[in-house]
Enzyme design. Structure first.
Site, short mmCIF file in Angstrom:
data_model
loop_
_atom_site.label_atom_id
_atom_site.label_comp_id
_atom_site.label_asym_id
_atom_site.label_seq_id
_atom_site.Cartn_x
_atom_site.Cartn_y
_atom_site.Cartn_z
N ASP A 67 0.85 -1.12 0.13
CA ASP A 67 -0.02 -0.08 0.00
C ASP A 67 0.95 0.93 0.11
OD1 ASP A 67 0.99 -0.25 2.96
OD2 ASP A 67 -0.60 -0.05 3.55
N ASN A 135 -7.02 -1.82 14.57
CA ASN A 135 -8.44 -2.18 13.96
C ASN A 135 -9.00 -3.19 13.34
OD1 ASN A 135 -7.27 -1.30 11.79
ND2 ASN A 135 -8.63 -0.12 11.49
N HIS A 137 -7.42 -3.95 10.18
CA HIS A 137 -7.14 -4.15 8.81
C HIS A 137 -5.61 -5.13 8.67
CE1 HIS A 137 -4.96 -0.02 9.95
NE2 HIS A 137 -3.93 -0.93 9.58
N GLU A 142 -9.39 -1.94 5.38
CA GLU A 142 -9.89 -1.06 6.63
C GLU A 142 -11.11 -2.46 6.33
OE1 GLU A 142 -8.85 0.85 8.27
OE2 GLU A 142 -8.09 2.62 7.57
C1 GLP Z 1 0.09 0.31 8.29
C2 GLP Z 1 -0.19 -0.23 7.37
C3 GLP Z 1 -0.27 -1.77 7.65
C4 GLP Z 1 0.46 -2.06 8.86
C5 GLP Z 1 -0.06 -1.40 9.92
C6 GLP Z 1 0.70 -1.95 10.99
O1 GLP Z 1 -1.25 0.76 8.89
N1 GLP Z 1 -0.75 0.14 6.06
O2 GLP Z 1 0.16 -2.70 6.53
O3 GLP Z 1 -0.12 -3.14 9.16
O4 GLP Z 1 0.83 -0.30 9.56
O5 GLP Z 1 1.76 -1.32 11.60
P1 GLP Z 1 2.53 -1.33 12.81
O6 GLP Z 1 3.84 -1.75 12.67
O7 GLP Z 1 3.33 0.11 12.98
O8 GLP Z 1 1.32 -1.40 14.32
#
Ligand code: GLP
Length: 240
Positions: A67, A135, A137, A142
């Site tokens: 993404d 949440n 995702h 989402e």
């Molecule tokens: C973002 C990314 C996700 C990732 C998530 C978790 O939202 N788009 O791909 O899984 O962060 O991030 P963190 O490891 O900082 O909690």
């Protein structure tokens, strides 16, 4: 679905690195799907260490991002493309042109989504690394995302924008939109590896691996995949 609860956060990253290392050594020309976020940064640091000290080579590997935020300057350090360059590509021997990411600011966003979807499907991805949002995702799918979803432009939830605000610092606003691979795009990878650490992830992890497969918890889609591994530290596993 295989669930591994490691001794601590560091051991969880090492365990995930073992899986990535095995994959890269067995398929040196492989397509590796990469996630961003603080959790995977520790994994990439471990892979960089193995490259520097253990000769793990990524010279023939191509990496594909899940993404990307919309509306950031091309050289903004918060762009996921920059993050992957910094945290992984420049630390190992990935070729300069081996990092592939969608461009959410392309003049024709729909065309760009089709281009990236086609690129990822035809790679095809051998191993997809994933994190999980608080949440539930995965990538930027989402809650409410269809299990059939493909690469598309999406609005980000308030929860996700607030969770990711720390990366932007200085009170800079978190983008409101992003481009993301869809859930069906992600499920098309041959193997999935989800890494989650910390009690902030515990509720989402419990729903994803122990609850029903549903659009309200996008990560629950991993239950549908024939080869998915979830690696947790004890905090992330605390509600299992
Ligand atoms: C973002 C990314 C996700 C990732 C998530 C978790 O939202 N788009 O791909 O899984 O962060 O991030 P963190 O490891 O900082 O909690």
């Amino acid at each position: 679905m295989r669930i591994i609860v490691a001794e601590d956060r560091e051991a969880a990253s090492e365990c995930a690195a073992d899986i990535v290392e095995r994959f890269v050594r067995s398929q040196p020309q492989a397509s590796l799907g990469v996630a961003t976020g603080s959790t995977t940064e520790a994994l990439y640091a471990e892979l960089a260490r193995r490259h520097q000290q253990g000769g793990l080579s990524f010279a023939g590997v191509d990496v594909y991002l899940l993404d990307e935020y919309a509306g950031l300057d091309p050289d903004d350090p918060c762009r996921y493309c920059s993050v992957v360059q910094r945290a992984l590509a420049r630390q190992v021997d990935l070729r300069r042109d081996a990092v592939h990411c969608p461009d959410p600011d392309a003049p024709d966003p729909e065309g760009e989504c089709c281009r990236y979807e086609h690129l990822v499907r035809s790679a095809p991805i051998g191993l997809q690394i994933l994190g999980i949002g608080s949440n539930g995702h995965i990538a930027f799918n989402e809650p409410g995302s269809s299990l059939d979803s493909v690469t598309r432009v999406v609005p980000l939830s308030e929860q996700t924008r607030s969770d990711n605000a720390g990366f932007f610092g200085d009170g800079r606003p978190v983008p409101e939109r992003a481009i993301t691979q869809g859930i069906s795009t992600i499920l098309a990878a041959a193997e999935l590896l989800l890494l989650a650490c910390g009690d902030r992830k515990a509720a989402a992890v419990a729903q994803a691996v122990g609850g029903p497969v549903c659009e309200a918890v996008p990560a629950s889609a991993l239950q549908l995949h024939p080869s998915s591994t979830v690696i947790l530290d004890p905090d992330a596993a605390s509600r299992l």
